[in-house]
Design an enzyme around this catalytic site. Structure first.
Site, PDB file in Angstrom:
ATOM      1  N   CYS A 183      64.911  43.331  38.746  1.00 27.63           N
ATOM      2  CA  CYS A 183      65.029  43.023  37.310  1.00 27.63           C
ATOM      3  C   CYS A 183      63.956  43.665  36.441  1.00 27.63           C
ATOM      4  CB  CYS A 183      65.003  41.508  37.126  1.00 27.63           C
ATOM      5  SG  CYS A 183      66.410  40.713  37.914  1.00 27.63           S
TER       6      CYS A 183
HETATM    7  N1  LIG Z   1      68.172  39.224  42.242  1.00 27.39           N
HETATM    8  C1  LIG Z   1      67.782  38.614  41.151  1.00 27.39           C
HETATM    9  O1  LIG Z   1      66.782  37.920  41.146  1.00 27.39           O
HETATM   10  C2  LIG Z   1      68.572  38.720  39.870  1.00 27.39           C
HETATM   11  C3  LIG Z   1      68.322  37.810  38.859  1.00 27.39           C
HETATM   12  C4  LIG Z   1      69.059  37.872  37.690  1.00 27.39           C
HETATM   13  C5  LIG Z   1      69.993  38.889  37.529  1.00 27.39           C
HETATM   14  N2  LIG Z   1      70.195  39.801  38.523  1.00 27.39           N
HETATM   15  C6  LIG Z   1      71.216  40.829  38.301  1.00 27.39           C
HETATM   16  O2  LIG Z   1      72.388  40.444  39.001  1.00 27.39           O
HETATM   17  C7  LIG Z   1      73.075  41.590  39.512  1.00 27.39           C
HETATM   18  C8  LIG Z   1      73.251  41.460  41.013  1.00 27.39           C
HETATM   19  O3  LIG Z   1      71.960  41.442  41.591  1.00 27.39           O
HETATM   20  P1  LIG Z   1      71.691  40.941  43.067  1.00 27.39           P
HETATM   21  O4  LIG Z   1      70.210  40.803  43.182  1.00 27.39           O
HETATM   22  O5  LIG Z   1      72.560  39.797  43.397  1.00 27.39           O
HETATM   23  O6  LIG Z   1      72.171  42.233  43.885  1.00 27.39           O
HETATM   24  P2  LIG Z   1      72.330  42.348  45.476  1.00 27.39           P
HETATM   25  O7  LIG Z   1      72.115  43.772  45.801  1.00 27.39           O
HETATM   26  O8  LIG Z   1      71.496  41.305  46.145  1.00 27.39           O
HETATM   27  O9  LIG Z   1      73.847  41.961  45.724  1.00 27.39           O
HETATM   28  C9  LIG Z   1      74.917  42.738  45.329  1.00 27.39           C
HETATM   29  C10 LIG Z   1      76.005  42.650  46.381  1.00 27.39           C
HETATM   30  O10 LIG Z   1      77.131  43.387  45.909  1.00 27.39           O
HETATM   31  C11 LIG Z   1      77.713  44.040  47.035  1.00 27.39           C
HETATM   32  N3  LIG Z   1      78.539  45.133  46.526  1.00 27.39           N
HETATM   33  C12 LIG Z   1      78.153  46.367  46.103  1.00 27.39           C
HETATM   34  N4  LIG Z   1      79.207  47.041  45.644  1.00 27.39           N
HETATM   35  C13 LIG Z   1      80.282  46.232  45.776  1.00 27.39           C
HETATM   36  C14 LIG Z   1      81.666  46.356  45.452  1.00 27.39           C
HETATM   37  N5  LIG Z   1      82.140  47.455  44.887  1.00 27.39           N
HETATM   38  N6  LIG Z   1      82.477  45.320  45.714  1.00 27.39           N
HETATM   39  C15 LIG Z   1      81.997  44.185  46.282  1.00 27.39           C
HETATM   40  N7  LIG Z   1      80.703  44.008  46.601  1.00 27.39           N
HETATM   41  C16 LIG Z   1      79.865  45.019  46.355  1.00 27.39           C
HETATM   42  C17 LIG Z   1      76.554  44.445  47.882  1.00 27.39           C
HETATM   43  O11 LIG Z   1      76.936  44.643  49.223  1.00 27.39           O
HETATM   44  C18 LIG Z   1      75.612  43.249  47.719  1.00 27.39           C
HETATM   45  O12 LIG Z   1      75.802  42.275  48.713  1.00 27.39           O
HETATM   46  C19 LIG Z   1      72.241  42.787  39.070  1.00 27.39           C
HETATM   47  O13 LIG Z   1      72.737  43.270  37.862  1.00 27.39           O
HETATM   48  C20 LIG Z   1      70.865  42.196  38.855  1.00 27.39           C
HETATM   49  O14 LIG Z   1      70.119  42.919  37.916  1.00 27.39           O
HETATM   50  C21 LIG Z   1      69.517  39.727  39.695  1.00 27.39           C
END
Ligand SMILES: NC(=O)c1ccc[n+]([C@@H]2O[C@H](COP(=O)([O-])OP(=O)(O)OC[C@H]3O[C@@H](n4cnc5c(N)ncnc54)[C@H](O)[C@@H]3O)[C@@H](O)[C@H]2O)c1
Length: 458
Positions: free
Chosen positions: A271
């Site tokens: 983030c």
């Molecule tokens: N991690 C955090 O603390 C956090 C907090 C707030 C917001 N966010 C935002 O949330 C969003 C997701 O972040 P995250 O940390 O959960 O990411 P992550 O990488 O942990 O998880 C994303 C998942 O999506 C899967 N994926 C990728 N492409 C795909 C597709 N085409 N179809 C289905 N699955 C697919 C991946 O295998 C992975 O498991 C981002 O935009 C991030 O900026 C993250």
């Protein structure tokens, strides 16, 4: 709308969560706990398999949480056909930067292409990924309207709701953190608010999807800029012989108008280092150059180099070159108590030390191994011998479970970039160029003499 509203009210709606990472899995678990039938889709077969066998790979979610829900209210799958059953689709996919540090929203677009294959009328589609203002309208509303000939707010519903989850935070979680929601139209916003309101404690509606997108970017830009400010003040105080940690402690006594931020080895995670860049990139399309964001990025991303320069100074004082010295890094995750390495400044410190030909090892109770330039590196065990063998121990990530007294007792030289050893008595060098003997801060001559005439970021 009335049918989906009814299904939300009596919890018979089916929700599909696309992307089962930190965000998606947390949302899926919470919705399933609220009795919704949830399909979680992830293209990573390993994650799907782990969930199917009742295992969690997200540190804030316990195996037991998965075991009570999986195969009942929660189903993990690796293909998209369950979207045909969905009343609500929530997109929780990564939004990284590409090689030229521009937003990479390709995963959202690919999810939308999959949604179009299966979606039925009256479905509510919510984007949770962090992204620039305008994404939900451009990549979801317009694309589905064009491809399907439907009208958002009438034939299907579209919202943006930023995820504010803070991994490792024991007080605030998905359920008790207020949820911002913006819709393409008032009807969309109302549906989104009803959905989240049915299983989260508080929902805060805003006027549009762009406003909701911007809320998240304000929050994370605020953090990035304030961390950069205190990081820059650390470098300045270093030059001036002032102890930044003492200053922050004292300033924090002000009961109003001041929020403490702490210096550190740099910022990491999905983030803070990335989200503000999404905003400045978008702003440029409006002819607006966002100086704060660029400056904060520059300062924060130089902190690992500053850490390595301080390590070099400390060793130099004890007549040791960094080359061939044994350096033990404590903590590789990007922040305390998480198992997430993404963008971790510890990775850069590790690499920079290796480039200077130090022998680098690490200990992290949350990261048993990681790949460094294609080679697997494994965490050592934290024993008094492993600590004593190091010429210098550097604390990079301040995990709660680490035995800091053991480190203080056995380290030949200890450099603490987080001031986590604050309650301990010892001879400890701190980020910013001060030594602490017991509870007393002393300006260390090592830094005083060596810093003169040196550029802030060498
Ligand atoms: N991690 C955090 O603390 C956090 C907090 C707030 C917001 N966010 C935002 O949330 C969003 C997701 O972040 P995250 O940390 O959960 O990411 P992550 O990488 O942990 O998880 C994303 C998942 O999506 C899967 N994926 C990728 N492409 C795909 C597709 N085409 N179809 C289905 N699955 C697919 C991946 O295998 C992975 O498991 C981002 O935009 C991030 O900026 C993250």
């Amino acid at each position: 709308m009335s049918e989906i509203l009814q299904k939300i009210r009596n919890r018979t709606a089916t929700a599909v969560v696309i992307g089962l990472g930190y965000v998606g899995l947390s949302v899926a678990v919470e919705a399933a706990r609220a009795s919704y039938l949830v399909y979680g889709i992830d293209i990573d077969q390993d994650k799907v398999d782990q969930l199917q066998s009742g295992k969690s790979y997200v540190s804030d979610i316990k195996d037991e949480d998965i075991q009570t829900l999986i195969h009942q209210r929660l189903h993990a799958v690796n293909e998209f056909s369950s979207i045909a059953e969905a009343d609500v689709v929530i997109i929780c996919l990564p939004t990284p930067l590409n090689k030229t540090r521009e937003p990479d929203v390709s995963m959202i677009s690919s999810a939308v292409a999959s949604i179009i294959q299966y979606v039925t009328k009256d479905t509510l589609i919510i984007l949770e990924s962090t992204t620039y203002p305008g994404t939900t309208e451009e990549l979801i509303q317009k694309v589905i309207e064009d491809e399907m000939g439907w009208k958002a707010g009438k034939d299907f519903f579209v919202c943006y709701s930023p995820e504010r989850i803070d991994p490792g935070n024991r007080k605030f979680n998905v359920k008790n953190t207020p949820k911002i929601i913006g819709g393409i139209s008032p009807v969309c916003a109302e549906l989104g608010a009803q959905f989240y309101g049915s299983f989260l404690q508080e929902v805060i509606p805003v006027s549009s999807t762009a406003a909701a997108e911007m809320v998240k970017l304000l929050e994370n830009t605020f953090r990035s800029v304030n961390i950069a400010l205190v990081n820059e003040l650390t470098l300045m105080c270093d030059r001036m012989g002032i102890n930044i940690w003492e200053i922050i402690d004292a300033a924090s006594s002000k009961p109003f108008g001041y929020i403490p931020f702490f210096p550190g080895p740099g910022i990491g995670g999905h983030c803070i280092p990335i989200d503000p860049i999404y905003l400045s990139w978008r702003a440029k399309m409006f002819g607006f150059h966002n100086k704060f964001i660029e400056l904060a990025d520059d300062i924060n991303s130089n902190m690992p180099r500053y850490v390595v320069s301080q390590i070099t100074d400390i060793l130099n004082e004890y007549e040791k070159p960094l080359k061939n010295s044994n350096i033990l890094c404590i903590g590789m995750a990007y922040k305390k108590d998480v198992n997430d390495l993404r963008e971790s400044p510890a990775l850069e410190v590790f690499k920079l030390l290796q480039q200077k030909e130090a022998n680098v090892t690490y200990y992290d109770p949350h990261i048993p191994h990681f790949k460094n330039d294609g080679q697997m590196v494994y965490s050592v065990e934290l024993t008094s011998e492993a600590i004593a063998e190091a010429d210098l121990v550097v604390i990079i990530t301040d995990h709660s479970s680490i035995d800091y007294p053991l480190i203080v007792e056995n380290a030949a030289l200890l450099y603490d970039t987080r001031n986590v050893t604050k309650p301990l008595e010892g001879n400890i060098m701190l980020l910013g160029g001060h030594k602490r003997y017991g509870n007393t801060f002393l300006r260390d001559e090592i830094f005083q003499t060596d810093m003169e005439g040196r550029d802030s970021f060498d």
